[in-house]
Design a protein around this motif. Structure first.
Motif, short mmCIF file in Angstrom:
data_model
loop_
_atom_site.label_atom_id
_atom_site.label_comp_id
_atom_site.label_asym_id
_atom_site.label_seq_id
_atom_site.Cartn_x
_atom_site.Cartn_y
_atom_site.Cartn_z
N TYR A 139 1.79 12.94 -3.72
CA TYR A 139 0.81 12.66 -3.76
C TYR A 139 -0.66 12.96 -4.01
CZ TYR A 139 -2.37 8.60 -1.35
OH TYR A 139 -3.43 8.04 -1.73
N LEU A 140 -1.31 13.68 -2.67
CA LEU A 140 -2.24 14.73 -3.39
C LEU A 140 -2.65 15.08 -4.56
CD1 LEU A 140 -2.77 16.31 0.48
CD2 LEU A 140 -4.03 14.10 -0.63
N ASP A 141 -1.65 15.86 -5.13
CA ASP A 141 -1.67 16.31 -6.80
C ASP A 141 -2.32 14.94 -7.59
OD1 ASP A 141 -1.13 18.78 -6.01
OD2 ASP A 141 0.88 18.50 -6.66
N ARG A 146 0.47 -1.02 -0.19
CA ARG A 146 0.13 -0.41 0.01
C ARG A 146 1.19 1.21 -0.04
NH1 ARG A 146 -3.74 0.11 4.61
NH2 ARG A 146 -3.73 -1.64 4.09
N PRO A 147 0.64 2.50 -0.65
CA PRO A 147 1.14 3.59 -1.56
C PRO A 147 1.36 4.05 0.40
CG PRO A 147 -0.74 4.00 -2.16
CD PRO A 147 -0.69 2.27 -1.85
N ARG A 148 2.21 4.45 0.93
CA ARG A 148 2.58 5.14 1.56
C ARG A 148 3.10 6.58 1.88
NH1 ARG A 148 2.74 3.24 7.68
NH2 ARG A 148 4.74 2.56 7.43
N PRO A 149 2.83 7.20 1.55
CA PRO A 149 3.94 8.88 1.65
C PRO A 149 4.38 9.37 2.73
CG PRO A 149 1.85 9.57 1.31
CD PRO A 149 1.23 7.85 1.19
N GLU A 150 6.14 9.55 2.40
CA GLU A 150 6.28 9.80 4.02
C GLU A 150 6.84 10.96 4.45
OE1 GLU A 150 9.39 6.85 4.56
OE2 GLU A 150 8.26 5.36 4.46
N THR A 151 7.72 11.75 2.92
CA THR A 151 8.16 12.98 2.79
C THR A 151 6.70 14.32 3.35
OG1 THR A 151 8.64 12.94 1.23
CG2 THR A 151 10.62 12.48 2.88
N ALA A 163 -1.20 9.26 7.84
CA ALA A 163 -0.91 9.35 6.44
C ALA A 163 -1.68 8.52 6.14
CB ALA A 163 0.58 9.37 6.17
N LEU A 164 -1.53 7.26 6.08
CA LEU A 164 -2.23 6.16 6.06
C LEU A 164 -3.99 6.52 6.55
CD1 LEU A 164 -1.94 2.17 5.32
CD2 LEU A 164 -1.64 2.23 7.56
N GLN A 165 -3.92 6.68 7.45
CA GLN A 165 -5.45 6.83 6.60
C GLN A 165 -5.88 7.94 6.18
OE1 GLN A 165 -6.33 8.68 11.47
NE2 GLN A 165 -6.96 6.63 11.91
N VAL A 166 -5.31 8.55 5.87
CA VAL A 166 -5.99 9.67 4.43
C VAL A 166 -5.78 8.70 3.19
CG1 VAL A 166 -4.51 11.91 3.14
CG2 VAL A 166 -5.21 11.57 6.22
N VAL A 167 -4.31 7.76 2.95
CA VAL A 167 -4.72 7.38 1.68
C VAL A 167 -6.11 6.32 1.85
CG1 VAL A 167 -2.82 5.21 1.43
CG2 VAL A 167 -1.98 7.20 2.16
#
Length: 297
Positions: free
Chosen positions: A166-168, A154-159, A239-243
């Motif tokens: 990711y949002l874009d 599962r993708p999880r952006p960190e920085t 971050a994971l919840q938003v993804v």
């Protein structure tokens, strides 16, 4: 329209590159007339999803490259990728009716255990991949897939830069453009009530040259993208919840989460579970009305 992205102009270009006429392409995929091909290429209609593998093969192209798909496959996607119409699926599982597969694809009743290995073999996937696809048909989140048949994490952006990127990518589609640096600066400054950032500052955030933000900037970014400001903090769980929330929302807008109104059956998600999903989406501010630069865009 099929679940995969279909571009009629691209098909026309690839057909001409192969020196095929519309009639020849039609014959290659079992059509009696070239009329459907002409309609697809002009954008007047779209082929059934199960015809896409045949089109890709006739044009000498990889299915995922010619007809890309966002996100992970459902049961219907696996069937179409294997080139089967739904009314032929009964034969694949050794029964006279296609209803068992139809019910599973629509999130109404899961496949009997004995059907799983038969269908997985017919579709050219593993049993686990078939079960994962069935879960998605019932609105259960399963990690996204890359190329067909290859499960990835599962993708999880960190920085901060990764989160903005990711949002874009994930929250703007259907002709919508991601916000510019000036758009984001305007939203942040309006929320702050003062000119606290300039477009160049946003560019630095996106490029990863600046990695820290202030609460007012996080709040402005949260408003602009329609997510919790906490997403922009160093918090893996948020971050994971938003993804996950964005994935659920995307599935809902595609119609993949078939039970966002309770179906009242024992096989799918319960009304309470579906309500929790919607509560999560609402809590994270991921509703349809939340899009960057909402004012004047």
């Amino acid at each position: 329209m099929p679940a995969r992205h279909f571009d009629g102009q691209r098909v026309r270009a690839e057909r001409r590159a192969k020196n095929l006429t519309q009639k020849q392409l039609a014959q290659a995929i079992g059509l009696k007339t070239h009329a459907p091909v002409a309609s697809w290429e002009s954008g007047k209609s779209f082929p059934d999803g199960e015809k896409l593998p045949g089109i890709a093969e006739a044009l000498g192209k990889d299915l995922d490259e010619l007809f890309p798909r966002d996100g992970a496959p459902t049961l219907r996607d696996l069937r179409e990728d294997a080139g089967y119409p739904q009314n032929k699926t009964g034969q694949l599982i050794g029964v006279t009716s296609h209803i068992p597969v139809s019910n599973a694809e629509r999130g109404m009743k899961r496949l009997d255990d004995e059907y799983v290995p038969r269908l997985a073999k017919a579709y050219g996937v593993t049993e686990q991949q078939l079960l994962d696809a069935q879960d998605r048909s019932f609105g259960v989140f399963v990690p996204a897939a890359g190329a067909r048949g290859q499960e990835t994490s599962r993708p999880r952006p960190e920085t901060l830069a990764e989160k903005l990127s990711y949002l874009d990518k994930e929250t703007f589609s259907g002709g919508q453009s991601a916000p510019t640096d000036a758009d984001l600066a305007a939203v942040i400054n309006r929320r702050a009530g003062a000119p606290v950032v300039a477009p160049a500052d946003i560019a630095a955030l996106r490029a990863g040259k600046v990695t820290e933000t202030t609460p007012v900037i996080r709040e402005g970014l949260g408003e602009a993208y329609g997510v919790s400001p906490m997403f922009f903090q160093d918090n893996d769980e948020v971050a994971l919840q938003v993804v996950e929330g964005i994935s659920f929302l995307a599935a809902r807008e595609r119609g993949d989460i078939l039970g966002l109104a309770a179906r009242g059956n024992d096989s799918g998600l319960s009304g309470a579970a579906l309500a929790k999903i919607n509560d999560l989406i609402a809590e994270l501010g991921l509703g349809k009305g939340s899009r960057a630069g909402g004012e004047g865009r």
